[in-house]
Enzyme design. Structure first.
Site, PDB file in Angstrom:
ATOM      1  N   GLY A   1       9.557   0.475  -1.712  1.00  0.00           N
ATOM      2  CA  GLY A   1      10.983   0.446  -2.372  1.00  0.00           C
ATOM      3  C   GLY A   1      11.459   2.134  -2.419  1.00  0.00           C
TER       4      GLY A   1
ATOM      5  NE  ARG B   1      18.672  22.628   4.028  1.00  0.00           N
ATOM      6  CZ  ARG B   1      19.832  22.797   3.381  1.00  0.00           C
ATOM      7  NH1 ARG B   1      19.854  23.303   2.086  1.00  0.00           N
ATOM      8  NH2 ARG B   1      20.810  22.076   3.748  1.00  0.00           N
TER       9      ARG B   1
ATOM     10  NE  ARG C   1       9.248  -4.271  -0.796  1.00  0.00           N
ATOM     11  CZ  ARG C   1       8.969  -3.012  -1.555  1.00  0.00           C
ATOM     12  NH1 ARG C   1       7.737  -2.418  -1.449  1.00  0.00           N
ATOM     13  NH2 ARG C   1       9.624  -3.006  -2.771  1.00  0.00           N
TER      14      ARG C   1
ATOM     15  CG  ASP D   1       0.425   1.295  -5.034  1.00  0.00           C
ATOM     16  OD1 ASP D   1       1.800   0.978  -4.368  1.00  0.00           O
ATOM     17  OD2 ASP D   1      -0.159   0.432  -5.610  1.00  0.00           O
TER      18      ASP D   1
ATOM     19  CB  THR E   1       7.111   4.162  -6.276  1.00  0.00           C
ATOM     20  OG1 THR E   1       7.431   2.951  -7.229  1.00  0.00           O
ATOM     21  CG2 THR E   1       5.902   5.164  -6.864  1.00  0.00           C
TER      22      THR E   1
ATOM     23  CG  ASP F   1       7.174   0.061  -9.370  1.00  0.00           C
ATOM     24  OD1 ASP F   1       8.360   0.075  -9.814  1.00  0.00           O
ATOM     25  OD2 ASP F   1       6.683  -0.308  -8.315  1.00  0.00           O
TER      26      ASP F   1
ATOM     27  CG  ASP G   1       2.863   1.667  -9.067  1.00  0.00           C
ATOM     28  OD1 ASP G   1       3.334   2.833  -8.471  1.00  0.00           O
ATOM     29  OD2 ASP G   1       2.970   0.797  -8.627  1.00  0.00           O
TER      30      ASP G   1
ATOM     31  NE  ARG H   1      18.899  -0.574 -29.871  1.00  0.00           N
ATOM     32  CZ  ARG H   1      18.121  -1.274 -30.692  1.00  0.00           C
ATOM     33  NH1 ARG H   1      18.075  -2.044 -31.380  1.00  0.00           N
ATOM     34  NH2 ARG H   1      16.788  -1.088 -30.064  1.00  0.00           N
TER      35      ARG H   1
ATOM     36  N   GLY I   1       8.652  -2.422 -12.366  1.00  0.00           N
ATOM     37  CA  GLY I   1       7.492  -1.567 -12.344  1.00  0.00           C
ATOM     38  C   GLY I   1       6.199  -2.476 -11.813  1.00  0.00           C
ATOM     39  NE  ARG I   2       5.179  -2.908  -5.998  1.00  0.00           N
ATOM     40  CZ  ARG I   2       5.780  -3.690  -5.204  1.00  0.00           C
ATOM     41  NH1 ARG I   2       5.264  -5.177  -4.882  1.00  0.00           N
ATOM     42  NH2 ARG I   2       6.776  -3.298  -4.421  1.00  0.00           N
TER      43      ARG I   2
ATOM     44  CD  GLN J   1      15.040  -1.759 -13.792  1.00  0.00           C
ATOM     45  OE1 GLN J   1      13.987  -1.845 -14.479  1.00  0.00           O
ATOM     46  NE2 GLN J   1      15.070  -3.327 -13.168  1.00  0.00           N
ATOM     47  NE  ARG J   2      14.305  -0.361  -4.838  1.00  0.00           N
ATOM     48  CZ  ARG J   2      13.867  -1.555  -4.374  1.00  0.00           C
ATOM     49  NH1 ARG J   2      12.714  -2.221  -4.920  1.00  0.00           N
ATOM     50  NH2 ARG J   2      14.055  -2.006  -3.123  1.00  0.00           N
TER      51      ARG J   2
HETATM   52  N1  LIG Z   1      -3.166  -1.884   3.462  1.00  0.00           N
HETATM   53  C1  LIG Z   1      -2.368  -1.464   4.377  1.00  0.00           C
HETATM   54  N2  LIG Z   1      -2.612  -1.035   5.573  1.00  0.00           N
HETATM   55  C2  LIG Z   1      -1.608  -0.510   6.113  1.00  0.00           C
HETATM   56  N3  LIG Z   1      -0.173  -0.055   5.852  1.00  0.00           N
HETATM   57  C3  LIG Z   1       0.150  -0.596   4.624  1.00  0.00           C
HETATM   58  C4  LIG Z   1      -0.991  -1.192   3.692  1.00  0.00           C
HETATM   59  N4  LIG Z   1      -0.266  -1.451   2.542  1.00  0.00           N
HETATM   60  C5  LIG Z   1       0.914  -1.320   2.535  1.00  0.00           C
HETATM   61  N5  LIG Z   1       1.327  -0.715   3.883  1.00  0.00           N
HETATM   62  C6  LIG Z   1       2.527  -0.120   4.351  1.00  0.00           C
HETATM   63  O1  LIG Z   1       3.231   0.322   3.416  1.00  0.00           O
HETATM   64  C7  LIG Z   1       4.385  -0.324   3.144  1.00  0.00           C
HETATM   65  C8  LIG Z   1       4.762  -0.025   1.742  1.00  0.00           C
HETATM   66  O2  LIG Z   1       4.076  -0.500   1.014  1.00  0.00           O
HETATM   67  P1  LIG Z   1       4.469  -1.300  -0.452  1.00  0.00           P
HETATM   68  O3  LIG Z   1       5.491  -2.503  -0.325  1.00  0.00           O
HETATM   69  O4  LIG Z   1       3.086  -1.777  -1.179  1.00  0.00           O
HETATM   70  O5  LIG Z   1       5.251  -0.382  -1.295  1.00  0.00           O
HETATM   71  P2  LIG Z   1       4.866   0.985  -1.846  1.00  0.00           P
HETATM   72  O6  LIG Z   1       4.824   2.073  -0.984  1.00  0.00           O
HETATM   73  O7  LIG Z   1       3.665   0.792  -2.883  1.00  0.00           O
HETATM   74  O8  LIG Z   1       6.224   1.510  -2.719  1.00  0.00           O
HETATM   75  P3  LIG Z   1       6.883   0.492  -3.841  1.00  0.00           P
HETATM   76  O9  LIG Z   1       5.800  -0.068  -4.832  1.00  0.00           O
HETATM   77  O10 LIG Z   1       7.564   1.671  -4.737  1.00  0.00           O
HETATM   78  O11 LIG Z   1       7.763  -0.550  -3.432  1.00  0.00           O
HETATM   79  C9  LIG Z   1       4.126  -1.750   3.727  1.00  0.00           C
HETATM   80  O12 LIG Z   1       5.336  -2.527   3.925  1.00  0.00           O
HETATM   81  C10 LIG Z   1       3.324  -1.517   4.881  1.00  0.00           C
HETATM   82  O13 LIG Z   1       4.027  -1.115   6.100  1.00  0.00           O
HETATM   83  O1  LIG Z   2      13.407  -5.077  -3.712  1.00  0.00           O
HETATM   84  P1  LIG Z   2      11.855  -5.828  -3.358  1.00  0.00           P
HETATM   85  O2  LIG Z   2      11.238  -5.736  -2.286  1.00  0.00           O
HETATM   86  O3  LIG Z   2      12.029  -7.139  -4.136  1.00  0.00           O
HETATM   87  O4  LIG Z   2      10.928  -5.173  -4.267  1.00  0.00           O
HETATM   88  C1  LIG Z   2      10.912  -5.355  -5.631  1.00  0.00           C
HETATM   89  C2  LIG Z   2       9.860  -4.528  -6.291  1.00  0.00           C
HETATM   90  O5  LIG Z   2      10.080  -2.888  -5.766  1.00  0.00           O
HETATM   91  C3  LIG Z   2       9.996  -2.076  -6.913  1.00  0.00           C
HETATM   92  O6  LIG Z   2      11.305  -1.818  -7.319  1.00  0.00           O
HETATM   93  C4  LIG Z   2       9.463  -0.683  -6.567  1.00  0.00           C
HETATM   94  O7  LIG Z   2       7.935  -0.828  -6.230  1.00  0.00           O
HETATM   95  C5  LIG Z   2       9.083  -3.004  -8.085  1.00  0.00           C
HETATM   96  O8  LIG Z   2       9.347  -2.390  -9.308  1.00  0.00           O
HETATM   97  C6  LIG Z   2       9.641  -4.191  -7.707  1.00  0.00           C
HETATM   98  O9  LIG Z   2       8.707  -5.374  -8.217  1.00  0.00           O
HETATM   99 MG   LIG Z   3       3.711   0.172  -5.010  1.00  0.00          MG
END
Ligand SMILES: Nc1ncnc2c1ncn2[C@@H]1O[C@H](COP(=O)(O)OP(=O)(O)OP(=O)(O)O)[C@@H](O)[C@H]1O
Ligand SMILES: O=P(O)(O)OC[C@H]1O[C@](O)(CO)[C@@H](O)[C@@H]1O
Ligand SMILES: [Mg+2]
Length: 319
Positions: free
Chosen positions: A11, A25, A72, A103, A125, A127, A129, A154, A170-171, A251-252
């Site tokens: 995200g 830079r 993703r 993560d 991110t 989140d 997290d 409010r 926040g997942r 929020q994003r």
């Molecule tokens: N186990 C894994 N092995 C290889 N690539 C991965 C794995 N897990 C995630 N990825 C790669 O990372 C990308 C992003 O992961 P994810 O959708 O969990 O978002 P994030 O980086 O945690 O960010 P956010 O949670 O803020 O959206 C995935 O679409 C995939 O390309």
């Molecule tokens: O826009 P998407 O792919 O539905 O993702 C939503 C998720 O991504 C985030 O905005 C960022 O990880 C989470 O808070 C939410 O659960």
């Molecule tokens: Mg994540």
């Protein structure tokens, strides 16, 4: 190291552009060439790269989203696909990579590290997290957006004497909900890290009504349940009507706060320093105001913990 790449993944988060700018830079300052990879790991696989010079990252520090687009990319979990990407990067003489993401993105990065391709991670991110760092890029901006929105909700809640449930992102983490609850003075906050008690939520609503406080704000983190589900639970058990507001993707977005811009600039520059020192598989972070780096594996194998002290304080102040 003569040439490195940078990508954004998962995200998008406000401040990612500031981090890209810092990578470019800082590298240019040390005579290192930078290419941007478009669409996260999708672009890594396809070799979708563009040179980033000093000018190409001008005027982006204040912009939300990510100039490099994000994605993703589910097939990136496959070994053969990762190897294909590494081959593309080597063809383009790219010697190292900065991954800006959460993560999940770190899991992908670590897979590359294990295959011998140097990567450093920057936590981006909303989140908040990512274990190992107290803050991630984008959290502060998202939090301020949520607080501003709740302040507005409010106003109407007070005018109509309504109770509102506000669902936030926040997942699996409750940081956005918890911090926003404290900052906006919510009456109740539900986060995945703490058990909730429906009877207590209802008792709070009823207690408020008897002391002529007829409106109430309940924040629910999406990781607990949907706002509409909570509204139904309250209605079915106590017959109390609530309005539900799902803040969603606002929020994003938006221009990053100064705090996120500074954090992103520090993180991006530090990531380049680590690559220059020949380090790989490290994640940058911040703890006690100090810039740190640590084993990237920790950032997805350990569990993110929310601040228990903040939760207790929120409960004490919302009586
Ligand atoms: N186990 C894994 N092995 C290889 N690539 C991965 C794995 N897990 C995630 N990825 C790669 O990372 C990308 C992003 O992961 P994810 O959708 O969990 O978002 P994030 O980086 O945690 O960010 P956010 O949670 O803020 O959206 C995935 O679409 C995939 O390309
Ligand atoms: O826009 P998407 O792919 O539905 O993702 C939503 C998720 O991504 C985030 O905005 C960022 O990880 C989470 O808070 C939410 O659960
Ligand atoms: Mg994540």
């Amino acid at each position: 190291m003569k040439k490195i790449a940078v990508l954004t993944s998962g995200g998008d988060a406000p401040g990612m552009n500031a981090a890209i700018r810092a990578v470019v830079r800082k590298a240019a300052y040390h005579g290192i060439e930078v290419v941007g990879i478009n669409h996260g790991y999708e672009g890594f696989i396809n070799g979708s790269i563009e040179p980033l010079d000093l000018g190409s990252v001008g005027g982006i520090i204040q912009r939300g989203g990510t100039k490099l687009y994000s994605a993703r990319c589910l097939k990136f979990k496959e070994d053969a696909v990762q190897e294909q990407g590494i081959a593309k990067m080597r063809e383009a003489n790219v010697e190292g990579l900065v991954v800006i993401g959460g993560d999940g993105s770190y899991r992908g990065a670590m897979a590359l590290v294990k295959k011998g391709f140097p990567v450093v991670g920057v936590p981006g991110t909303i989140d908040n997290d990512v274990p190992g760092t107290e803050y991630t890029i984008g959290f502060d901006t998202a939090l301020n957006t949520v607080v501003e929105s709740i302040d507005k909700i409010r106003d109407t809640a007070t005018s109509h004497e309504n109770s509102f449930i506000v669902e936030v992102m926040g997942r699996d983490a409750g940081d956005i909900a918890l911090w926003a609850g404290l900052a906006a003075g919510a009456e109740t906050v539900l986060i995945p890290e703490e058990e909730y008690n429906l009877d207590e939520i209802i008792a709070r609503l009823e207690r408020g009504a008897t002391r002529s406080k007829k409106h109430s704000i309940i924040i629910v983190a999406e990781g607990v349940m949907a706002g509409s589900e909570l509204a139904k639970l309250i209605k079915d058990k106590a017959g109390i009507e609530t309005r539900v507001s799902v803040l969603g993707h606002i929020q994003r977005g938006g221009s990053p706060t100064a705090r996120d811009r500074v954090l992103a600039s520090r993180f991006g520059a530090h990531a380049v320093e680590l690559l220059m020192e020949g380090k790989s598989g490290r994640a940058v972070g911040i703890r006690n105001h100090q810039l740190i780096d640590y084993d990237m594996t920790e950032a997805f194998e350990k569990h993110h913990e929310s601040d228990v002290g903040l939760y207790t304080l929120m409960k004490e102040l919302s009586i």
